[in-house]
Design a protein around this motif. Structure first.
Motif, PDB file in Angstrom:
ATOM      1  N   LYS A 106      47.091  46.970  40.715  1.00  0.00           N
ATOM      2  CA  LYS A 106      47.302  45.845  39.823  1.00  0.00           C
ATOM      3  C   LYS A 106      45.828  44.979  39.679  1.00  0.00           C
ATOM      4  CE  LYS A 106      51.626  43.994  41.791  1.00  0.00           C
ATOM      5  NZ  LYS A 106      52.106  43.215  42.704  1.00  0.00           N
ATOM      6  N   ARG A 107      44.993  45.219  40.184  1.00  0.00           N
ATOM      7  CA  ARG A 107      43.500  44.680  40.114  1.00  0.00           C
ATOM      8  C   ARG A 107      42.683  45.617  39.132  1.00  0.00           C
ATOM      9  NH1 ARG A 107      46.303  42.477  43.905  1.00  0.00           N
ATOM     10  NH2 ARG A 107      45.933  40.462  44.471  1.00  0.00           N
ATOM     11  N   GLY A 108      43.371  46.781  38.845  1.00  0.00           N
ATOM     12  CA  GLY A 108      42.524  47.845  38.036  1.00  0.00           C
ATOM     13  C   GLY A 108      41.525  48.605  38.926  1.00  0.00           C
ATOM     14  N   HIS A 109      41.686  48.995  40.013  1.00  0.00           N
ATOM     15  CA  HIS A 109      40.716  49.555  40.955  1.00  0.00           C
ATOM     16  C   HIS A 109      41.218  51.015  40.725  1.00  0.00           C
ATOM     17  CE1 HIS A 109      38.530  46.266  42.615  1.00  0.00           C
ATOM     18  NE2 HIS A 109      39.940  45.539  42.708  1.00  0.00           N
ATOM     19  N   ASP A 110      40.311  51.859  40.876  1.00  0.00           N
ATOM     20  CA  ASP A 110      40.473  53.307  41.177  1.00  0.00           C
ATOM     21  C   ASP A 110      41.235  53.520  42.453  1.00  0.00           C
ATOM     22  OD1 ASP A 110      40.628  56.054  40.984  1.00  0.00           O
ATOM     23  OD2 ASP A 110      38.316  56.447  41.257  1.00  0.00           O
ATOM     24  N   THR A 111      42.571  54.165  42.215  1.00  0.00           N
ATOM     25  CA  THR A 111      43.286  54.402  43.595  1.00  0.00           C
ATOM     26  C   THR A 111      43.225  56.041  44.203  1.00  0.00           C
ATOM     27  OG1 THR A 111      45.275  54.615  42.184  1.00  0.00           O
ATOM     28  CG2 THR A 111      45.058  52.611  42.927  1.00  0.00           C
ATOM     29  N   LYS A 112      42.565  56.706  43.234  1.00  0.00           N
ATOM     30  CA  LYS A 112      42.621  58.136  43.602  1.00  0.00           C
ATOM     31  C   LYS A 112      42.288  58.461  45.158  1.00  0.00           C
ATOM     32  CE  LYS A 112      41.332  59.928  39.162  1.00  0.00           C
ATOM     33  NZ  LYS A 112      40.515  60.513  38.305  1.00  0.00           N
ATOM     34  N   GLU A 113      41.250  57.856  45.702  1.00  0.00           N
ATOM     35  CA  GLU A 113      41.006  58.104  47.207  1.00  0.00           C
ATOM     36  C   GLU A 113      42.164  57.457  48.182  1.00  0.00           C
ATOM     37  OE1 GLU A 113      38.763  60.155  48.614  1.00  0.00           O
ATOM     38  OE2 GLU A 113      38.239  60.607  46.403  1.00  0.00           O
ATOM     39  N   GLU A 157      51.664  50.534  54.912  1.00  0.00           N
ATOM     40  CA  GLU A 157      50.520  49.626  54.427  1.00  0.00           C
ATOM     41  C   GLU A 157      49.569  50.125  53.578  1.00  0.00           C
ATOM     42  OE1 GLU A 157      48.126  48.894  58.084  1.00  0.00           O
ATOM     43  OE2 GLU A 157      49.819  47.602  58.873  1.00  0.00           O
ATOM     44  N   GLN A 158      49.426  51.474  53.280  1.00  0.00           N
ATOM     45  CA  GLN A 158      48.584  52.107  52.436  1.00  0.00           C
ATOM     46  C   GLN A 158      49.217  51.922  50.991  1.00  0.00           C
ATOM     47  OE1 GLN A 158      45.704  53.099  52.852  1.00  0.00           O
ATOM     48  NE2 GLN A 158      44.941  54.108  51.304  1.00  0.00           N
ATOM     49  N   VAL A 159      50.699  52.352  50.911  1.00  0.00           N
ATOM     50  CA  VAL A 159      51.190  52.164  49.691  1.00  0.00           C
ATOM     51  C   VAL A 159      51.109  50.730  49.068  1.00  0.00           C
ATOM     52  CG1 VAL A 159      53.658  51.849  48.729  1.00  0.00           C
ATOM     53  CG2 VAL A 159      53.002  53.763  50.158  1.00  0.00           C
ATOM     54  N   LEU A 160      51.076  49.745  50.121  1.00  0.00           N
ATOM     55  CA  LEU A 160      51.020  48.153  49.509  1.00  0.00           C
ATOM     56  C   LEU A 160      49.472  48.161  49.191  1.00  0.00           C
ATOM     57  CD1 LEU A 160      52.691  46.285  52.502  1.00  0.00           C
ATOM     58  CD2 LEU A 160      53.467  46.529  50.064  1.00  0.00           C
ATOM     59  N   ARG A 161      48.442  48.703  49.759  1.00  0.00           N
ATOM     60  CA  ARG A 161      47.139  48.667  49.371  1.00  0.00           C
ATOM     61  C   ARG A 161      46.815  49.361  48.020  1.00  0.00           C
ATOM     62  NH1 ARG A 161      45.932  50.579  54.569  1.00  0.00           N
ATOM     63  NH2 ARG A 161      45.625  48.895  55.944  1.00  0.00           N
ATOM     64  N   ILE A 162      47.397  50.473  47.706  1.00  0.00           N
ATOM     65  CA  ILE A 162      47.419  50.979  46.633  1.00  0.00           C
ATOM     66  C   ILE A 162      48.027  50.081  45.345  1.00  0.00           C
ATOM     67  CG2 ILE A 162      48.398  53.134  45.071  1.00  0.00           C
ATOM     68  CD1 ILE A 162      48.225  54.701  47.860  1.00  0.00           C
ATOM     69  N   GLY A 163      49.284  49.675  45.507  1.00  0.00           N
ATOM     70  CA  GLY A 163      49.607  48.586  44.632  1.00  0.00           C
ATOM     71  C   GLY A 163      48.874  47.522  44.317  1.00  0.00           C
ATOM     72  N   TRP A 164      48.104  47.057  45.507  1.00  0.00           N
ATOM     73  CA  TRP A 164      47.316  45.847  45.143  1.00  0.00           C
ATOM     74  C   TRP A 164      46.038  46.288  44.369  1.00  0.00           C
ATOM     75  CZ3 TRP A 164      42.104  44.893  46.516  1.00  0.00           C
ATOM     76  CH2 TRP A 164      41.834  43.523  46.565  1.00  0.00           C
ATOM     77  N   MET A 165      45.597  47.307  44.790  1.00  0.00           N
ATOM     78  CA  MET A 165      44.600  48.109  43.992  1.00  0.00           C
ATOM     79  C   MET A 165      44.776  48.213  42.524  1.00  0.00           C
ATOM     80  SD  MET A 165      42.810  50.740  46.717  1.00  0.00           S
ATOM     81  CE  MET A 165      41.646  51.325  45.665  1.00  0.00           C
TER      82      MET A 165
END
Length: 89
Positions: free
Chosen positions: A48-55, A38-46
Motif C-alpha cells: 500500500k505504501r509502494g515498498h518493494d515486497t520481494k524479500e 503477520e507477514q501477510v499483513l506486513r506485505i499488504g502494508w508495504m
C-alpha cells in the motif's frame, strides 16, 4: 493383571515421548501460522505504501515451506502413535 502392568509400563514411555514431541510440533505449527499471518499483513502494508515486497514475499514462502515440513512431521508422529498404540491419538 500383572502382565498388563508390565505391558503398560513398557509401552507408556514410548507413547509419552511421541505425545510430547507431537505437542511441541503442534505448538510450532501454531506459532508458524501466526508468523505467516503477520507477514501477510506486513506485505499488504508495504504494498500500500509502494515498498518493494520481494524479500518479504520470499520470507513468507520460506515460512510456508517450514509449515509444510512441520505438518508432514506432525503426520509422521501421529502415524507412529497409531502404529505403536493401535488406535487414533
Amino acid at each position: 493383571m500383572r502382565a498388563n502392568r508390565r505391558m503398560i509400563g513398557s509401552a507408556m514411555p514410548y507413547a509419552w515421548k511421541e505425545r510430547e514431541e507431537l505437542a511441541k510440533v503442534e505448538r510450532d505449527i501454531v506459532e508458524g501460522e501466526r508468523l505467516a499471518a503477520e507477514q501477510v499483513l506486513r506485505i499488504g502494508w508495504m504494498a500500500k505504501r509502494g515498498h518493494d515486497t520481494k524479500e518479504a514475499e520470499k520470507l513468507l514462502r520460506n515460512c510456508e515451506q517450514s509449515l509444510e515440513q512441520l505438518r508432514r512431521h506432525q503426520q509422521l508422529i501421529l502415524d507412529e502413535i497409531v502404529r505403536r498404540e493401535g488406535s487414533e491419538p
